[in-house]
Each structure stands twice: as structure tokens, then as C-alpha cells.
Design a protein around this motif. Sequence first.
Motif, PDB file in Angstrom:
ATOM      1  N   PHE A 176       4.734   7.437  -0.592  1.00  0.00           N
ATOM      2  CA  PHE A 176       5.491   6.727   0.440  1.00  0.00           C
ATOM      3  C   PHE A 176       4.678   5.554   0.973  1.00  0.00           C
ATOM      4  CE2 PHE A 176       2.890   9.738   2.797  1.00  0.00           C
ATOM      5  CZ  PHE A 176       2.489   9.034   3.920  1.00  0.00           C
ATOM      6  N   ARG A 177       5.370   4.692   1.689  1.00  0.00           N
ATOM      7  CA  ARG A 177       4.740   3.687   2.526  1.00  0.00           C
ATOM      8  C   ARG A 177       5.530   3.604   3.820  1.00  0.00           C
ATOM      9  NH1 ARG A 177       7.140  -1.447   2.547  1.00  0.00           N
ATOM     10  NH2 ARG A 177       8.819  -1.726   1.034  1.00  0.00           N
ATOM     11  N   VAL A 178       4.953   3.029   4.874  1.00  0.00           N
ATOM     12  CA  VAL A 178       5.573   3.016   6.202  1.00  0.00           C
ATOM     13  C   VAL A 178       5.636   1.595   6.734  1.00  0.00           C
ATOM     14  CG1 VAL A 178       5.424   3.840   8.584  1.00  0.00           C
ATOM     15  CG2 VAL A 178       4.772   5.356   6.693  1.00  0.00           C
ATOM     16  N   GLU A 179       6.827   1.213   7.208  1.00  0.00           N
ATOM     17  CA  GLU A 179       7.016  -0.048   7.927  1.00  0.00           C
ATOM     18  C   GLU A 179       7.291   0.264   9.391  1.00  0.00           C
ATOM     19  OE1 GLU A 179       9.006  -2.588   4.207  1.00  0.00           O
ATOM     20  OE2 GLU A 179      10.227  -2.046   5.962  1.00  0.00           O
ATOM     21  N   LEU A 180       6.847  -0.618  10.277  1.00  0.00           N
ATOM     22  CA  LEU A 180       7.003  -0.437  11.721  1.00  0.00           C
ATOM     23  C   LEU A 180       8.142  -1.316  12.203  1.00  0.00           C
ATOM     24  CD1 LEU A 180       3.209  -0.575  12.656  1.00  0.00           C
ATOM     25  CD2 LEU A 180       4.565   1.399  11.906  1.00  0.00           C
ATOM     26  N   VAL A 181       9.243  -0.701  12.557  1.00  0.00           N
ATOM     27  CA  VAL A 181      10.444  -1.455  12.937  1.00  0.00           C
ATOM     28  C   VAL A 181      10.211  -2.261  14.205  1.00  0.00           C
ATOM     29  CG1 VAL A 181      12.887  -1.233  13.567  1.00  0.00           C
ATOM     30  CG2 VAL A 181      11.902   0.279  11.822  1.00  0.00           C
ATOM     31  N   ASP A 182       9.421  -1.716  15.128  1.00  0.00           N
ATOM     32  CA  ASP A 182       9.207  -2.367  16.425  1.00  0.00           C
ATOM     33  C   ASP A 182       7.849  -3.058  16.538  1.00  0.00           C
ATOM     34  OD1 ASP A 182      11.727  -1.431  17.478  1.00  0.00           O
ATOM     35  OD2 ASP A 182      10.810   0.554  17.572  1.00  0.00           O
ATOM     36  N   GLY A 183       7.132  -3.177  15.433  1.00  0.00           N
ATOM     37  CA  GLY A 183       5.864  -3.893  15.438  1.00  0.00           C
ATOM     38  C   GLY A 183       4.650  -3.026  15.712  1.00  0.00           C
ATOM     39  N   SER A 184       4.818  -1.938  16.448  1.00  0.00           N
ATOM     40  CA  SER A 184       3.723  -1.004  16.695  1.00  0.00           C
ATOM     41  C   SER A 184       4.311   0.385  16.880  1.00  0.00           C
ATOM     42  CB  SER A 184       2.897  -1.409  17.925  1.00  0.00           C
ATOM     43  OG  SER A 184       3.698  -1.368  19.093  1.00  0.00           O
ATOM     44  N   ALA A 185       3.477   1.393  16.727  1.00  0.00           N
ATOM     45  CA  ALA A 185       3.971   2.761  16.804  1.00  0.00           C
ATOM     46  C   ALA A 185       2.824   3.711  17.137  1.00  0.00           C
ATOM     47  CB  ALA A 185       4.623   3.178  15.483  1.00  0.00           C
ATOM     48  N   ARG A 186       3.197   4.831  17.754  1.00  0.00           N
ATOM     49  CA  ARG A 186       2.245   5.902  18.048  1.00  0.00           C
ATOM     50  C   ARG A 186       2.981   7.234  17.936  1.00  0.00           C
ATOM     51  NH1 ARG A 186      -0.306   5.220  23.634  1.00  0.00           N
ATOM     52  NH2 ARG A 186       1.746   5.935  24.336  1.00  0.00           N
ATOM     53  N   ASP A 196       0.840  -1.194   0.000  1.00  0.00           N
ATOM     54  CA  ASP A 196       0.000   0.000   0.000  1.00  0.00           C
ATOM     55  C   ASP A 196       0.877   1.247   0.000  1.00  0.00           C
ATOM     56  OD1 ASP A 196      -2.652  -1.220   0.207  1.00  0.00           O
ATOM     57  OD2 ASP A 196      -1.959  -1.902   2.169  1.00  0.00           O
ATOM     58  N   TYR A 197       0.511   2.215  -0.816  1.00  0.00           N
ATOM     59  CA  TYR A 197       1.280   3.443  -0.983  1.00  0.00           C
ATOM     60  C   TYR A 197       0.336   4.636  -0.865  1.00  0.00           C
ATOM     61  CZ  TYR A 197       4.633   0.082  -2.779  1.00  0.00           C
ATOM     62  OH  TYR A 197       5.468  -0.992  -2.913  1.00  0.00           O
ATOM     63  N   PHE A 198       0.860   5.754  -0.438  1.00  0.00           N
ATOM     64  CA  PHE A 198       0.007   6.912  -0.160  1.00  0.00           C
ATOM     65  C   PHE A 198       0.727   8.187  -0.563  1.00  0.00           C
ATOM     66  CE2 PHE A 198      -1.769  10.283   2.470  1.00  0.00           C
ATOM     67  CZ  PHE A 198      -3.128  10.046   2.366  1.00  0.00           C
ATOM     68  N   ARG A 252      10.100   3.134   9.549  1.00  0.00           N
ATOM     69  CA  ARG A 252      10.901   3.129   8.324  1.00  0.00           C
ATOM     70  C   ARG A 252       9.995   3.657   7.213  1.00  0.00           C
ATOM     71  NH1 ARG A 252      15.316  -0.987   6.090  1.00  0.00           N
ATOM     72  NH2 ARG A 252      16.453   0.409   7.480  1.00  0.00           N
ATOM     73  N   ILE A 253      10.324   4.843   6.718  1.00  0.00           N
ATOM     74  CA  ILE A 253       9.488   5.521   5.743  1.00  0.00           C
ATOM     75  C   ILE A 253      10.163   5.396   4.383  1.00  0.00           C
ATOM     76  CG2 ILE A 253       8.344   7.686   5.144  1.00  0.00           C
ATOM     77  CD1 ILE A 253       8.639   8.465   8.112  1.00  0.00           C
ATOM     78  N   ILE A 254       9.564   4.601   3.520  1.00  0.00           N
ATOM     79  CA  ILE A 254      10.110   4.354   2.188  1.00  0.00           C
ATOM     80  C   ILE A 254       9.399   5.298   1.220  1.00  0.00           C
ATOM     81  CG2 ILE A 254      10.525   2.636   0.400  1.00  0.00           C
ATOM     82  CD1 ILE A 254       9.662   1.348   3.797  1.00  0.00           C
TER      83      ILE A 254
END
Length: 430
Positions: A179-189, A136-138, A155-157
Motif C-alpha cells: 500500500f501507499r498513503v495519501e493525506l487528503v487534508d495535508g497532514s494527519a495523526r 513509495d510503497y510499503f 486515502r489508502i491505495i
Amino acid sequence: MSGFNNEFETEALPGALPEGRNSPQKCAYGLYAEQFSGTAFTAPNATNARSWLYRMRPSVRHMQHFRPVDRPLWKSAPAAFEDAPLGQLRWNPIAVPVEPTSFISGIRTITTAGSVLAQAGMAAHIYVANADMTDDYFFNADGEMLLVPEMGRLRIITELGILDVEPLEICVLPRGMMFRVELVDGSARGYICENYGPRFTLPERGPIGANSLANPRDFKYPTATYEEKESPCRVETKWGGKFYGTDIMHSPLDVVAWHGNYAPYKYDLRHYNTIGSISFDHPDPSIFTVLTAPTGEPGTANVDLAIFPPRWLVAEDTFRPPWYHRNIMSEFMGLIQGQYDAKEEGFVPGGISLHNMMLPHGPDSFGFEKASNADLAPQKLDETMAFMFETRLPQLVTEFAACHDSLQKNYINCWDGLEKKFDGTIEGKK
């Protein structure tokens, strides 16, 4: 790569960048040349922003046959909630959902200001996420997005490369950037300022001179990195306050090389060089401005990012926390780490406070008594980081924020202990 509003050039394959021209008749590696403009073509040199991209497919191949997408919790200005409370407001941290939620799906709007269609004002959001945007991309056509992580690394690609961003860092994604976003630690806020107006820049330092506050060398830009993925993907955009999506059969992050000054960047808030009084009283809190998005009125921002980082307090005969005040700016505040010196209780990392224009605020009664009777030796405020999205426009609370159970119903009570102390029989200072 580092700098701020400078020209950059970077290539993932040798020779992908053409030399001496922007759009040669034939680009290397069979790439397409494309200009990506973030300002009017005729904007002054000091503010003109554009980059040249050299990509596998022109972006028109990534953006066709859009259909409506429903994002009911992401609002755009104006989005007034008729029953929203007026007053000083504060929220506890909003929990990360249990169900799989990506970065985009986890955006919830707290306030809006101005008008997205007039390209003036902003919106303040929180994000809560526990799933990667794998296919998914935005891109946001309405404004640039300033991200302030509070919990969990991102991680923002992006089209122009990868930015790894952690709490105590910020990231700015320009208007229109894919961009798309990956969560390095599994969750984020964290928090988002969606800036509808002119793009963020460094504030003028005036008499401060050439150094201090946020220095240009500390802003980091990505190096070219591309995805060559030939499989089903989804592209979504926010345009005119509405959301649209389309399906494509490849990754849109296919830029092999780029040069210019319109690009995403990040900044480590720990590099901010704080200025303060070394005699008495306070300078205005504008000395804490990291980035500003200006308006046509000199010195009055569409939105500022200000921070309150670790620092020494040394002023003599001075009430050291922020003083009681009313002003024309509306202040959305969040806490990333530690305590805020004017509100040691009830305002925690991940929380939010809102003090709208001309509504009085300042230290709670505990903070007032503590500061009024403290030893005025040099004091180090450490292990703390608060920030503010501050705008000249009123920030209207959304229905989500007004009705959420994290809203502190008794926040106003923190000032109850500020009783009258006046005694007209005592001459001078007690």
C-alpha cells in the motif's frame, strides 16, 4: 463492497476474473494469476483466508535485491527500555513534524508486547504525517496494521483497491498487503495497532445473540483499482522487526481483478451498536469489543480493539463511570473525539494513556466526586469516542515514549483527592 470474512470478487476491467477456475492456462489481458494467503493452507474453513489476484506482473517482480533501511523510531517486540517507568502513564498529543514526513516515516512506537519473531503480541504506535507516499510503497510481513485516525483523512491505495478513511473510522491492512498513503487534508495523526498474532475477527457474541456490537454488513472492502505507472518507485518492507527497501521501475499496485476473503477493510465506529445495563451495575467492558485477535486460550485475546462511543447511561443506584479495577490485560488507550467520562481533564484527543497489567486505575478524584453525587436520571454521553488496544501481555514502553516531553510527569496526581472516607460509626449507606 461490504461484509466480513466473506468471499468477494471484483474486477477493474470486464472479463479480467476467470470463471470457474483460479489459475487458467492463460489469463485475460495477459495477466498473471497469484494466490495471496493470510493463513496456513490447511486452516479451518471458518478462519482460512486467501485471495486470488490477477495482476500485470507477479509480485516477485516487485520484491528483489532488498537493502537495509533505518527506521529507528519504529520498534518491534521485544524492545524493552531499561529505564522505562513502571506505573500509570499518560501522554499529551505528539505534534506533527514541520519537516516533510510521510505516513511510514511518521510512525513512532509507544509500546511493544510479546515477540515479533514468535508471531505473538503487538506493538502500539502513533503516526504523524504531512507528506504523501507518491512513489513509495510499503508492506508489513510482521503483522496486520489496524489504523485509527484521530486528525486528518487518509486515502489508502492498496493492491486490491482504495479505502478513504476519516477520523471515527478504522482500517485494517492485512499482513503482507502492499500500500501507499495519501493525506487528503495535508497532514494527519492517529494510532496504529500492529498485530503480530492471528488476524482480527469479530468477537463471539454469546448470549447477546445474532445482533448488536459491530455487525458484519458494516465492514467495507475495496473494489479493484490498479496503477499502470512505468517510472521509478521504491518498495519497503518490515520483516522480522527490521526494514528493507528496493527500487523498481513500475508501480507494484497492478492488480486488475481479485476474488477471495483476504483483503483490507474499513469500519465506521459510529455504526457500533452499544450494549449496556438497563437495571443496575456494569457489564464487563468486553461488551465494547469491536475486533479481537484470539489466542489458543479460549476467551483470552492476543489483542482486542474496544471503543467507548456515545451511549445512554440509565443504570439505577450505580456508579456509572468505569469502576476502579486491576486485571490481567494491559490497556493502551487513545481519544479520538470529545472527553472520556472517567478522565475529563488531562486526556485530550490525540493523547495516550497506558495502564499495564495488574496496575490499578479508574476515575480521577474529580470524576469520582461528580459521579458519586450525580442525579441518576438517564444521561446521554455524546460527542465522545475513546478506544483501547488491550492485550493479555505486558506492554513495554519504548525509549521514545519514556523520554518524550509529551509524557505527563504528574499524571498519578489525578488520584490524590481520593481520601479515606470510612466512618465505622455510621451503619449502612450514608
